[in-house]
Write a protein that holds these residues in place. Structure first.
Motif, PDB file in Angstrom:
ATOM      1  N   SER A   1      19.327  -8.258  26.688  1.00 34.30           N
ATOM      2  CA  SER A   1      18.327  -7.205  26.548  1.00 34.30           C
ATOM      3  C   SER A   1      18.107  -6.850  25.087  1.00 34.30           C
ATOM      4  CB  SER A   1      18.764  -5.970  27.336  1.00 34.30           C
ATOM      5  OG  SER A   1      17.846  -4.912  27.150  1.00 34.30           O
ATOM      6  N   VAL A   2      19.199  -6.734  24.320  1.00 29.60           N
ATOM      7  CA  VAL A   2      19.077  -6.432  22.888  1.00 29.60           C
ATOM      8  C   VAL A   2      18.399  -7.582  22.169  1.00 29.60           C
ATOM      9  CG1 VAL A   2      20.364  -5.874  20.804  1.00 29.60           C
ATOM     10  CG2 VAL A   2      21.087  -4.933  22.999  1.00 29.60           C
ATOM     11  N   LEU A   3      18.759  -8.837  22.529  1.00 31.83           N
ATOM     12  CA  LEU A   3      18.152 -10.004  21.892  1.00 31.83           C
ATOM     13  C   LEU A   3      16.659 -10.057  22.182  1.00 31.83           C
ATOM     14  CD1 LEU A   3      18.514 -12.618  20.293  1.00 31.83           C
ATOM     15  CD2 LEU A   3      19.040 -13.787  22.451  1.00 31.83           C
ATOM     16  N   ALA A   4      16.232  -9.703  23.385  1.00 31.24           N
ATOM     17  CA  ALA A   4      14.814  -9.697  23.714  1.00 31.24           C
ATOM     18  C   ALA A   4      14.072  -8.662  22.880  1.00 31.24           C
ATOM     19  CB  ALA A   4      14.624  -9.414  25.203  1.00 31.24           C
ATOM     20  N   ALA A   5      14.685  -7.482  22.688  1.00 29.54           N
ATOM     21  CA  ALA A   5      14.041  -6.460  21.874  1.00 29.54           C
ATOM     22  C   ALA A   5      13.930  -6.895  20.414  1.00 29.54           C
ATOM     23  CB  ALA A   5      14.823  -5.149  21.992  1.00 29.54           C
ATOM     24  N   GLN A   6      14.926  -7.628  19.897  1.00 28.05           N
ATOM     25  CA  GLN A   6      14.911  -8.045  18.501  1.00 28.05           C
ATOM     26  C   GLN A   6      13.945  -9.201  18.248  1.00 28.05           C
ATOM     27  OE1 GLN A   6      19.007  -8.922  17.659  1.00 28.05           O
ATOM     28  NE2 GLN A   6      19.586  -6.748  17.416  1.00 28.05           N
ATOM     29  N   SER A   7      13.930 -10.183  19.181  1.00 24.55           N
ATOM     30  CA  SER A   7      13.150 -11.395  18.940  1.00 24.55           C
ATOM     31  C   SER A   7      11.740 -11.320  19.519  1.00 24.55           C
ATOM     32  CB  SER A   7      13.872 -12.602  19.526  1.00 24.55           C
ATOM     33  OG  SER A   7      13.970 -12.477  20.933  1.00 24.55           O
ATOM     34  N   GLY A   8      11.513 -10.505  20.548  1.00 25.12           N
ATOM     35  CA  GLY A   8      10.219 -10.463  21.194  1.00 25.12           C
ATOM     36  C   GLY A   8       9.937 -11.660  22.075  1.00 25.12           C
ATOM     37  N   ALA A   9      10.910 -12.552  22.272  1.00 23.17           N
ATOM     38  CA  ALA A   9      10.707 -13.755  23.087  1.00 23.17           C
ATOM     39  C   ALA A   9      10.863 -13.412  24.566  1.00 23.17           C
ATOM     40  CB  ALA A   9      11.701 -14.839  22.692  1.00 23.17           C
ATOM     41  N   GLU A  10      10.260 -14.236  25.408  1.00 20.94           N
ATOM     42  CA  GLU A  10      10.449 -14.126  26.856  1.00 20.94           C
ATOM     43  C   GLU A  10      11.805 -14.708  27.220  1.00 20.94           C
ATOM     44  OE1 GLU A  10       8.488 -15.743  31.047  1.00 20.94           O
ATOM     45  OE2 GLU A  10       7.544 -16.210  29.113  1.00 20.94           O
ATOM     46  N   ILE A  11      12.619 -13.958  27.965  1.00 21.39           N
ATOM     47  CA  ILE A  11      13.980 -14.391  28.298  1.00 21.39           C
ATOM     48  C   ILE A  11      14.137 -14.352  29.812  1.00 21.39           C
ATOM     49  CG2 ILE A  11      16.448 -13.897  28.097  1.00 21.39           C
ATOM     50  CD1 ILE A  11      15.939 -12.741  25.372  1.00 21.39           C
ATOM     51  N   THR A  12      14.631 -15.457  30.370  1.00 12.56           N
ATOM     52  CA  THR A  12      14.925 -15.564  31.807  1.00 12.56           C
ATOM     53  C   THR A  12      16.380 -15.994  31.959  1.00 12.56           C
ATOM     54  OG1 THR A  12      12.652 -16.208  32.312  1.00 12.56           O
ATOM     55  CG2 THR A  12      14.328 -16.666  33.987  1.00 12.56           C
ATOM     56  N   CYS A  13      17.166 -15.233  32.723  1.00 13.14           N
ATOM     57  CA  CYS A  13      18.583 -15.545  32.966  1.00 13.14           C
ATOM     58  C   CYS A  13      18.731 -15.973  34.420  1.00 13.14           C
ATOM     59  CB  CYS A  13      19.465 -14.347  32.665  1.00 13.14           C
ATOM     60  SG  CYS A  13      21.242 -14.702  32.769  1.00 13.14           S
ATOM     61  N   VAL A  14      19.319 -17.159  34.645  1.00 10.27           N
ATOM     62  CA  VAL A  14      19.433 -17.743  35.977  1.00 10.27           C
ATOM     63  C   VAL A  14      20.898 -17.765  36.392  1.00 10.27           C
ATOM     64  CG1 VAL A  14      19.016 -19.779  37.374  1.00 10.27           C
ATOM     65  CG2 VAL A  14      17.371 -19.141  35.612  1.00 10.27           C
ATOM     66  N   PHE A  15      21.174 -17.252  37.607  1.00 15.28           N
ATOM     67  CA  PHE A  15      22.524 -17.297  38.169  1.00 15.28           C
ATOM     68  C   PHE A  15      22.493 -18.107  39.454  1.00 15.28           C
ATOM     69  CE2 PHE A  15      22.596 -13.255  35.802  1.00 15.28           C
ATOM     70  CZ  PHE A  15      23.721 -13.481  34.996  1.00 15.28           C
ATOM     71  N   ASP A  16      23.621 -18.726  39.781  1.00 15.88           N
ATOM     72  CA  ASP A  16      23.753 -19.519  41.002  1.00 15.88           C
ATOM     73  C   ASP A  16      23.957 -18.566  42.163  1.00 15.88           C
ATOM     74  OD1 ASP A  16      24.137 -21.364  42.940  1.00 15.88           O
ATOM     75  OD2 ASP A  16      25.696 -22.494  41.909  1.00 15.88           O
ATOM     76  N   GLY A  17      23.006 -18.536  43.110  1.00 12.99           N
ATOM     77  CA  GLY A  17      23.115 -17.644  44.269  1.00 12.99           C
ATOM     78  C   GLY A  17      23.311 -18.375  45.566  1.00 12.99           C
ATOM     79  N   ALA A  18      23.637 -19.697  45.503  1.00 17.48           N
ATOM     80  CA  ALA A  18      23.751 -20.483  46.738  1.00 17.48           C
ATOM     81  C   ALA A  18      24.897 -20.013  47.606  1.00 17.48           C
ATOM     82  CB  ALA A  18      23.924 -21.964  46.397  1.00 17.48           C
ATOM     83  N   GLU A  19      25.978 -19.453  47.024  1.00 25.04           N
ATOM     84  CA  GLU A  19      27.160 -19.066  47.794  1.00 25.04           C
ATOM     85  C   GLU A  19      27.178 -17.578  48.113  1.00 25.04           C
ATOM     86  OE1 GLU A  19      29.091 -21.285  48.946  1.00 25.04           O
ATOM     87  OE2 GLU A  19      28.127 -22.923  47.868  1.00 25.04           O
ATOM     88  N   LEU A  20      26.127 -16.835  47.742  1.00 25.48           N
ATOM     89  CA  LEU A  20      26.141 -15.398  47.985  1.00 25.48           C
ATOM     90  C   LEU A  20      25.932 -15.102  49.467  1.00 25.48           C
ATOM     91  CD1 LEU A  20      24.039 -14.117  44.956  1.00 25.48           C
ATOM     92  CD2 LEU A  20      26.511 -14.043  45.224  1.00 25.48           C
ATOM     93  N   ALA A  21      26.741 -14.176  50.015  1.00 22.26           N
ATOM     94  CA  ALA A  21      26.570 -13.773  51.412  1.00 22.26           C
ATOM     95  C   ALA A  21      25.400 -12.811  51.574  1.00 22.26           C
ATOM     96  CB  ALA A  21      27.856 -13.119  51.926  1.00 22.26           C
ATOM     97  N   ALA A  22      25.043 -12.080  50.491  1.00 25.09           N
ATOM     98  CA  ALA A  22      23.936 -11.135  50.539  1.00 25.09           C
ATOM     99  C   ALA A  22      23.341 -11.029  49.142  1.00 25.09           C
ATOM    100  CB  ALA A  22      24.424  -9.763  51.020  1.00 25.09           C
ATOM    101  N   PRO A  23      22.081 -10.561  49.014  1.00 33.12           N
ATOM    102  CA  PRO A  23      21.473 -10.424  47.684  1.00 33.12           C
ATOM    103  C   PRO A  23      22.278  -9.469  46.809  1.00 33.12           C
ATOM    104  CG  PRO A  23      19.816 -10.259  49.399  1.00 33.12           C
ATOM    105  CD  PRO A  23      21.142 -10.237  50.085  1.00 33.12           C
ATOM    106  N   VAL A  24      22.352  -9.775  45.500  1.00 36.89           N
ATOM    107  CA  VAL A  24      23.065  -8.938  44.541  1.00 36.89           C
ATOM    108  C   VAL A  24      22.182  -7.753  44.176  1.00 36.89           C
ATOM    109  CG1 VAL A  24      24.088  -8.848  42.247  1.00 36.89           C
ATOM    110  CG2 VAL A  24      24.374 -10.880  43.662  1.00 36.89           C
ATOM    111  N   LEU A  25      22.745  -6.543  44.289  1.00 35.48           N
ATOM    112  CA  LEU A  25      22.014  -5.334  43.901  1.00 35.48           C
ATOM    113  C   LEU A  25      22.138  -5.164  42.401  1.00 35.48           C
ATOM    114  CD1 LEU A  25      23.122  -2.964  46.815  1.00 35.48           C
ATOM    115  CD2 LEU A  25      21.048  -4.351  46.626  1.00 35.48           C
ATOM    116  N   LEU A  26      21.039  -5.396  41.685  1.00 39.80           N
ATOM    117  CA  LEU A  26      21.096  -5.413  40.240  1.00 39.80           C
ATOM    118  C   LEU A  26      19.758  -4.946  39.687  1.00 39.80           C
ATOM    119  CD1 LEU A  26      22.705  -6.297  37.672  1.00 39.80           C
ATOM    120  CD2 LEU A  26      21.581  -8.525  37.895  1.00 39.80           C
ATOM    121  N   ALA A  27      19.802  -4.040  38.701  1.00 37.45           N
ATOM    122  CA  ALA A  27      18.588  -3.596  38.019  1.00 37.45           C
ATOM    123  C   ALA A  27      18.443  -4.399  36.734  1.00 37.45           C
ATOM    124  CB  ALA A  27      18.674  -2.103  37.718  1.00 37.45           C
ATOM    125  N   PRO A  28      17.501  -5.358  36.660  1.00 39.09           N
ATOM    126  CA  PRO A  28      17.369  -6.188  35.454  1.00 39.09           C
ATOM    127  C   PRO A  28      17.072  -5.320  34.229  1.00 39.09           C
ATOM    128  CG  PRO A  28      16.090  -7.089  37.273  1.00 39.09           C
ATOM    129  CD  PRO A  28      16.519  -5.730  37.680  1.00 39.09           C
TER     130      PRO A  28
END
Length: 453
Positions: free
Chosen positions: A361-388
Motif C-alpha cells: 500500500s505504501v509502495l503504491a502511494a509512492q510510485s503511483g503504479a497499479e499493484i495487484t497481489c495474488v494469493f493461492d486460494g485453491a486450498e481455502l475452505a472459505a473466502p478470506v475476509l480481508l479489506a484490501p
C-alpha cells in the motif's frame, strides 16, 4: 507316552490291523467320539497335535466339535499317535471306564454309546464288537422311540379323524340346507338376469353408437391438436434461436466493445506517457538538427561500455524496481505467498498477508503504479475476509486454479506494450511471464524495497 509296537508303530496299531469296522461308524457313536476328542484336545500341546488340527488349539470344546468334527474324526482314524495321546488323556479323565474296557468287562450301567466311543478311542480287544453292539443298541432304542412316537401319533390322528368326521357330517347338513336355499335364489336370479340381459343389449347398442361418434370426434381433435403442437414447437424453436442470436450479438458487442475500448485506451495512454517520458529522459529537441550542429568543433568524449557497465544495477537492487515502476502505466503483479515465505516464513499466513499488503500500500502511494497481489486460494475452505488496502488489488485463485496460473492470466490480459513487472522467485512463473512480454524480478528485490518504506 508312546509304547513301541511291531514295525515301530504305537501300541494298538497291531490290534487295529487285526480288528476293523466293516461298516461306517454309527452316528450316535461318532458324535460321542467327537465330543470325547474335543474334551481331551485341550490337554495336548500344539506340537502334539496333527498339523491339520493345530489351528483349532485355542477353540473351546463345543466350537471344536462344531467346526473341527470331521477333521478330528479323520485324524483319530488315520493317525495312531494322535489316537494314543487322546486315549491317554481319556484314561486320566475316566479311569474306571477305561480300566473296565481294557479288562474286557464293560460296566452294564454305563450308556452303550459312551462305552462304544471310549472303546473306539482305546481300541482294546473286541472293540469292534462293542462299537457294533452300541450301534445296534442305539438303532434299537431309536426304533423303540420311533414306534412309541408312531403309536402316539396314530392315536392322535384317530381322534382327529373322528372329530373331522363329526364336523363333516354337521357341515354336510348345513351345506345341504344352504344348497336348497341357493337353488331357490338361483331361480329368482335367473329370471332377473334374463330381464337384465335384455336391458344390457339395448344399452350396449346405445354405447356402441356413442363410442363410434366419440372416437370420430377424438380422432379429429387429436389431428388438430397435433398440428397445433407442431406449429407451436416450430415457432418456439424459431423464437429461441432468434433470442439466442440477439443475446449472443448483444453480449459479443458489449464484451468486445468494453474490452477493446479498455485495451485501446490503456495502450494509448501507455504510448503517450512512454513517449513523453522518453522525450524527457532523452531530452530530445523538437527538431533533429539545429544550426549549431553544422559548426565544426571538437565534440566531448563518449562513455565506453566499461563506464556504462559500472552504472548498471544488480538484479536484486531495489533501485531497479523503482525504475521499472517509474515507467508509464506500469503494472506490478506480486506472487504473494512466494514473497512472504521468502521474507518471513515463520509467521502465520494471516500475518504474512497483512504485512505484505501494508508494505505494498505504501509502495503504491509512492510510485503511483497499479499493484495487484495474488494469493493461492485453491486450498481455502472459505473466502478470506480481508479489506484490501488503498491502491492494491488483492486476488485469490479459484479452486482448481493455482496462483501461478492466475498470474499468467493477468499478464496475458494486458495489451502488448504495457510495462508489466511480476515479482516471483518461481522459475516456471518467471519464464512464463517473460514469454508473455512481462518483466520478472526476484522476491528479494521487493523485500529490500519494502524494507525502506
Amino acid at each position: 507316552m508312546e509304547q513301541p509296537g511291531s514295525g515301530g508303530e504305537p501300541a494298538g496299531a497291531a490290534g487295529d490291523a487285526a480288528e476293523a469296522l466293516d461298516r461306517p461308524l454309527p452316528d450316535g457313536v461318532r458324535r460321542r467320539v467327537v465330543a470325547l476328542v474335543a474334551d481331551a484336545f485341550g490337554g495336548l500341546t500344539v506340537a502334539e497335535l496333527p498339523a491339520q488340527l493345530r489351528q483349532y488349539a485355542r477353540f473351546t470344546p463345543s466350537r471344536r466339535a462344531r467346526f473341527a468334527g470331521n477333521a478330528m474324526a479323520t485324524a483319530l482314524e488315520s493317525d495312531p499317535v494322535f489316537r494314543q495321546r487322546i486315549a491317554e488323556r481319556l484314561a486320566l479323565a475316566q479311569p474306571e471306564l477305561c480300566a473296565a474296557l481294557t479288562a474286557g468287562s464293560p460296566p452294564a450301567a454305563v450308556d452303550p454309546l459312551d462305552v462304544a466311543a471310549t472303546a473306539y478311542v482305546l481300541r482294546p480287544t473286541g472293540w469292534v464288537k462293542l462299537v457294533a453292539a452300541a450301534g445296534e443298541e442305539a438303532q434299537r432304542a431309536d426304533a423303540e422311540r420311533a414306534d412309541e412316537a408312531g403309536r402316539r401319533e396314530l392315536e392322535r390322528l384317530r381322534a382327529e379323524l373322528a372329530e373331522v368326521r363329526e364336523t363333516a357330517r354337521a357341515e354336510t347338513e348345513r351345506l345341504r340346507a344352504e344348497l336348497d336355499a341357493g337353488r331357490r335364489e338361483t331361480e329368482s336370479l335367473r329370471r332377473r338376469m334374463r330381464g337384465a340381459q335384455s336391458d344390457i343389449k339395448r344399452g350396449e347398442a346405445a354405447v356402441r353408437r356413442v363410442e363410434t361418434e366419440t372416437e370420430a370426434a377424438r380422432a379429429e381433435s387429436a389431428a388438430q391438436l397435433s398440428a397445433a403442437e407442431s406449429e407451436n414447437r416450430r415457432l418456439k424453436a424459431r423464437l429461441a434461436e432468434a433470442e439466442a442470436a440477439v443475446e449472443a450479438g448483444r453480449r459479443a458487442a458489449r464484451e468486445g466493445r468494453s474490452v477493446e475500448d479498455m485495451r485501446l485506451r490503456l495502450l494509448l495512454d501507455t504510448v503517450l506517457e512512454a513517449a513523453q517520458g522518453l522525450r524527457r529522459e532523452l531530452a530530445l529537441p523538437p527538431v533533429s538538427i539545429h544550426p549549431a550542429d553544422t559548426v565544426d568543433a571538437v565534440a566531448p568524449g563518449r562513455m565506453s561500455p566499461k563506464d556504462i557497465a559500472a552504472r548498471a544495477l544488480s538484479e536484486t537492487d531495489p533501485a531497479l524496481l523503482d525504475q521499472l515502476l517509474a515507467l508509464p502505466q506500469a503494472h506490478l503483479v506480486v506472487d504473494g505467498y512466494n514473497v512472504t515465505k521468502t521474507g518471513y516464513p515463520t509467521m502465520p499466513l494471516e500475518k504474512q498477508r497483512l504485512r505484505l499488503l501494508g508494505g505494498l500500500s505504501v509502495l503504491a502511494a509512492q510510485s503511483g503504479a497499479e499493484i495487484t497481489c495474488v494469493f493461492d486460494g485453491a486450498e481455502l475452505a472459505a473466502p478470506v475476509l480481508l479489506a484490501p488496502p488503498r491502491g492494491v488489488r488483492v486476488l485469490f485463485s479459484k479452486p482448481g486454479v493455482t496462483a501461478d496460473e492466475l498470474i499468467r492470466q493477468l499478464v496475458r490480459a494486458e495489451p502488448p506494450g504495457r510495462p508489466v513487472v511480476v515479482v516471483s522467485t518461481d522459475r516456471e512463473v518467471a519464464d512464463g511471464v517473460a514469454r508473455a512480454g512481462a518483466r520478472p524480478v526476484a522476491s528479494v528485490m521487493l523485500l529490500k524495497r519494502l524494507s525502506r518504506v
